[in-house]
Design a protein around this motif. Structure first.
Motif, PDB file in Angstrom:
ATOM      1  N   SER A   1       0.828  -1.206   0.000  1.00 53.08           N
ATOM      2  CA  SER A   1       0.000   0.000   0.000  1.00 53.08           C
ATOM      3  C   SER A   1       0.864   1.257   0.000  1.00 53.08           C
ATOM      4  O   SER A   1       0.566   2.228  -0.713  1.00 53.08           O
ATOM      5  N   THR A   2       1.922   1.229   0.777  1.00 55.28           N
ATOM      6  CA  THR A   2       2.839   2.365   0.807  1.00 55.28           C
ATOM      7  C   THR A   2       3.488   2.566  -0.555  1.00 55.28           C
ATOM      8  O   THR A   2       3.582   3.693  -1.056  1.00 55.28           O
ATOM      9  N   ILE A   3       3.942   1.480  -1.165  1.00 49.25           N
ATOM     10  CA  ILE A   3       4.560   1.571  -2.493  1.00 49.25           C
ATOM     11  C   ILE A   3       3.545   2.081  -3.515  1.00 49.25           C
ATOM     12  O   ILE A   3       3.871   2.922  -4.361  1.00 49.25           O
ATOM     13  N   HIS A   4       2.319   1.604  -3.422  1.00 47.94           N
ATOM     14  CA  HIS A   4       1.266   2.062  -4.332  1.00 47.94           C
ATOM     15  C   HIS A   4       1.057   3.568  -4.194  1.00 47.94           C
ATOM     16  O   HIS A   4       0.933   4.298  -5.184  1.00 47.94           O
ATOM     17  N   TYR A   5       0.995   4.040  -2.975  1.00 46.07           N
ATOM     18  CA  TYR A   5       0.823   5.473  -2.725  1.00 46.07           C
ATOM     19  C   TYR A   5       2.012   6.262  -3.283  1.00 46.07           C
ATOM     20  O   TYR A   5       1.835   7.297  -3.926  1.00 46.07           O
TER      21      TYR A   5
ATOM     22  N   LYS B   1       2.811   9.721  -6.051  1.00 47.39           N
ATOM     23  CA  LYS B   1       3.321  10.956  -5.446  1.00 47.39           C
ATOM     24  C   LYS B   1       4.819  11.149  -5.685  1.00 47.39           C
ATOM     25  O   LYS B   1       5.253  12.232  -6.033  1.00 47.39           O
ATOM     26  N   GLU B   2       5.597  10.109  -5.420  1.00 45.24           N
ATOM     27  CA  GLU B   2       7.048  10.212  -5.542  1.00 45.24           C
ATOM     28  C   GLU B   2       7.589   8.922  -6.159  1.00 45.24           C
ATOM     29  O   GLU B   2       7.934   7.983  -5.438  1.00 45.24           O
ATOM     30  N   PRO B   3       7.684   8.881  -7.491  1.00 45.38           N
ATOM     31  CA  PRO B   3       8.097   7.647  -8.168  1.00 45.38           C
ATOM     32  C   PRO B   3       9.485   7.137  -7.754  1.00 45.38           C
ATOM     33  O   PRO B   3       9.692   5.929  -7.642  1.00 45.38           O
ATOM     34  N   GLN B   4      10.437   8.040  -7.533  1.00 48.84           N
ATOM     35  CA  GLN B   4      11.774   7.595  -7.139  1.00 48.84           C
ATOM     36  C   GLN B   4      11.741   6.932  -5.757  1.00 48.84           C
ATOM     37  O   GLN B   4      12.389   5.927  -5.530  1.00 48.84           O
ATOM     38  N   GLU B   5      10.963   7.503  -4.841  1.00 46.83           N
ATOM     39  CA  GLU B   5      10.790   6.885  -3.515  1.00 46.83           C
ATOM     40  C   GLU B   5      10.144   5.509  -3.653  1.00 46.83           C
ATOM     41  O   GLU B   5      10.498   4.575  -2.939  1.00 46.83           O
ATOM     42  N   ALA B   6       9.192   5.392  -4.575  1.00 48.75           N
ATOM     43  CA  ALA B   6       8.528   4.101  -4.800  1.00 48.75           C
ATOM     44  C   ALA B   6       9.529   3.073  -5.315  1.00 48.75           C
ATOM     45  O   ALA B   6       9.514   1.916  -4.891  1.00 48.75           O
ATOM     46  N   ALA B   7      10.401   3.498  -6.223  1.00 45.25           N
ATOM     47  CA  ALA B   7      11.419   2.581  -6.753  1.00 45.25           C
ATOM     48  C   ALA B   7      12.353   2.120  -5.636  1.00 45.25           C
ATOM     49  O   ALA B   7      12.703   0.933  -5.553  1.00 45.25           O
ATOM     50  N   ASP B   8      12.749   3.043  -4.763  1.00 49.10           N
ATOM     51  CA  ASP B   8      13.608   2.664  -3.633  1.00 49.10           C
ATOM     52  C   ASP B   8      12.881   1.706  -2.692  1.00 49.10           C
ATOM     53  O   ASP B   8      13.471   0.746  -2.184  1.00 49.10           O
ATOM     54  N   ALA B   9      11.600   1.970  -2.464  1.00 47.79           N
ATOM     55  CA  ALA B   9      10.810   1.119  -1.574  1.00 47.79           C
ATOM     56  C   ALA B   9      10.661  -0.291  -2.156  1.00 47.79           C
ATOM     57  O   ALA B   9      10.704  -1.280  -1.412  1.00 47.79           O
ATOM     58  N   VAL B  10      10.500  -0.390  -3.471  1.00 53.07           N
ATOM     59  CA  VAL B  10      10.397  -1.712  -4.104  1.00 53.07           C
ATOM     60  C   VAL B  10      11.708  -2.471  -3.920  1.00 53.07           C
ATOM     61  O   VAL B  10      11.709  -3.677  -3.624  1.00 53.07           O
ATOM     62  N   GLY B  11      12.828  -1.770  -4.061  1.00 56.62           N
ATOM     63  CA  GLY B  11      14.123  -2.416  -3.837  1.00 56.62           C
ATOM     64  C   GLY B  11      14.271  -2.907  -2.413  1.00 56.62           C
ATOM     65  O   GLY B  11      14.752  -4.025  -2.171  1.00 56.62           O
ATOM     66  N   GLU B  12      13.851  -2.099  -1.452  1.00 51.41           N
ATOM     67  CA  GLU B  12      13.929  -2.505  -0.048  1.00 51.41           C
ATOM     68  C   GLU B  12      13.003  -3.686   0.240  1.00 51.41           C
ATOM     69  O   GLU B  12      13.359  -4.620   0.956  1.00 51.41           O
TER      70      GLU B  12
ATOM     71  N   LYS C   1       9.701   3.175   8.009  1.00 50.75           N
ATOM     72  CA  LYS C   1       9.927   4.620   8.035  1.00 50.75           C
ATOM     73  C   LYS C   1       9.268   5.277   6.823  1.00 50.75           C
ATOM     74  O   LYS C   1       8.713   6.364   6.930  1.00 50.75           O
ATOM     75  N   ARG C   2       9.322   4.617   5.673  1.00 51.21           N
ATOM     76  CA  ARG C   2       8.632   5.154   4.488  1.00 51.21           C
ATOM     77  C   ARG C   2       7.129   5.220   4.742  1.00 51.21           C
ATOM     78  O   ARG C   2       6.456   6.116   4.285  1.00 51.21           O
ATOM     79  N   ARG C   3       6.631   4.249   5.465  1.00 52.81           N
ATOM     80  CA  ARG C   3       5.185   4.202   5.723  1.00 52.81           C
ATOM     81  C   ARG C   3       4.758   5.253   6.755  1.00 52.81           C
ATOM     82  O   ARG C   3       3.763   5.937   6.572  1.00 52.81           O
ATOM     83  N   PHE C   4       5.520   5.353   7.842  1.00 53.54           N
ATOM     84  CA  PHE C   4       5.103   6.221   8.933  1.00 53.54           C
ATOM     85  C   PHE C   4       5.803   7.573   8.954  1.00 53.54           C
ATOM     86  O   PHE C   4       5.468   8.426   9.775  1.00 53.54           O
ATOM     87  N   GLY C   5       6.785   7.765   8.095  1.00 48.66           N
ATOM     88  CA  GLY C   5       7.452   9.063   8.002  1.00 48.66           C
ATOM     89  C   GLY C   5       8.256   9.392   9.245  1.00 48.66           C
ATOM     90  O   GLY C   5       8.978   8.562   9.784  1.00 48.66           O
ATOM     91  N   GLU C   6       8.114  10.608   9.705  1.00 48.92           N
ATOM     92  CA  GLU C   6       8.899  11.109  10.836  1.00 48.92           C
ATOM     93  C   GLU C   6       8.483  10.506  12.182  1.00 48.92           C
ATOM     94  O   GLU C   6       9.141  10.730  13.182  1.00 48.92           O
ATOM     95  N   ARG C   7       7.395   9.769  12.191  1.00 51.58           N
ATOM     96  CA  ARG C   7       6.970   9.139  13.448  1.00 51.58           C
ATOM     97  C   ARG C   7       7.899   7.999  13.854  1.00 51.58           C
ATOM     98  O   ARG C   7       7.903   7.585  15.001  1.00 51.58           O
ATOM     99  N   VAL C   8       8.683   7.504  12.902  1.00 53.42           N
ATOM    100  CA  VAL C   8       9.629   6.424  13.196  1.00 53.42           C
ATOM    101  C   VAL C   8      11.031   7.006  13.239  1.00 53.42           C
ATOM    102  O   VAL C   8      11.501   7.587  12.267  1.00 53.42           O
ATOM    103  N   LYS C   9      11.661   6.858  14.380  1.00 50.86           N
ATOM    104  CA  LYS C   9      13.043   7.306  14.540  1.00 50.86           C
ATOM    105  C   LYS C   9      13.835   6.148  15.109  1.00 50.86           C
ATOM    106  O   LYS C   9      13.466   5.580  16.134  1.00 50.86           O
TER     107      LYS C   9
END
Length: 137
Positions: free
Chosen positions: A65-69, A73-84, A119-127
């Motif tokens: 779902s995060t990758i889909h979103y 919005k941010e294709p490069q972030e999606a590509a990085d997320a798919v790699g992870e 972290k990609r899913r929750f953003g700054e809430r994850v540290k």
């Protein structure tokens, strides 16, 4: 038995004893084989349960779902997320094939990939802050 065969010839008693020994051997070998096959199945089931417990269906759904979103919005972030995400799945599948314990370094990298996806899913809430001390002295 062979020595007795030469001295006394073939007797029904000798043949009976020989057949009994062969039957006992075959029975014990069959029981051993069945037990080893059962243990192999149990080990395979345990490995599969371990994989399922590590991956968790909710984690897969949430990651996708995060990758889909991110795709819109941010294709490069999606590509990085798919790699992870693929690295995470690959690590889990590789762990199933290992016949020994997983090295700590591999497990640490696996946790890092997992946390990067979260972290990609929750953003700054994850540290996250890693601190490893050298335990070898």
């Amino acid at each position: 038995m062979i020595v007795l065969l030469f001295f006394y010839g073939i007797s029904l008693l000798n043949i009976g004893i020989m057949l009994s020994i062969i039957c006992m051997f075959m029975t014990s070998y069959r029981e051993y084989y069945i037990a080893s096959v059962k243990k192999e199945r149990e080990l395979a089931d345990l490995r599969i349960r371990m994989l399922i417990s590590q991956i968790g269906p909710h984690f897969i759904y949430n990651s996708l779902s995060t990758i889909h979103y991110l795709c819109t919005k941010e294709p490069q972030e999606a590509a990085d997320a798919v790699g992870e995400f693929s690295a995470f799945l690959r690590n889990n599948l590789d762990a199933l094939e290992l016949k020994r314990n997983i090295p700590f370094e591999n497990e640490r990298e696996h946790v890092k990939v997992y946390l990067a996806l979260e972290k990609r899913r929750f953003g700054e809430r994850v540290k996250v802050r890693f601190q490893f001390t050298n335990m070898r002295k």
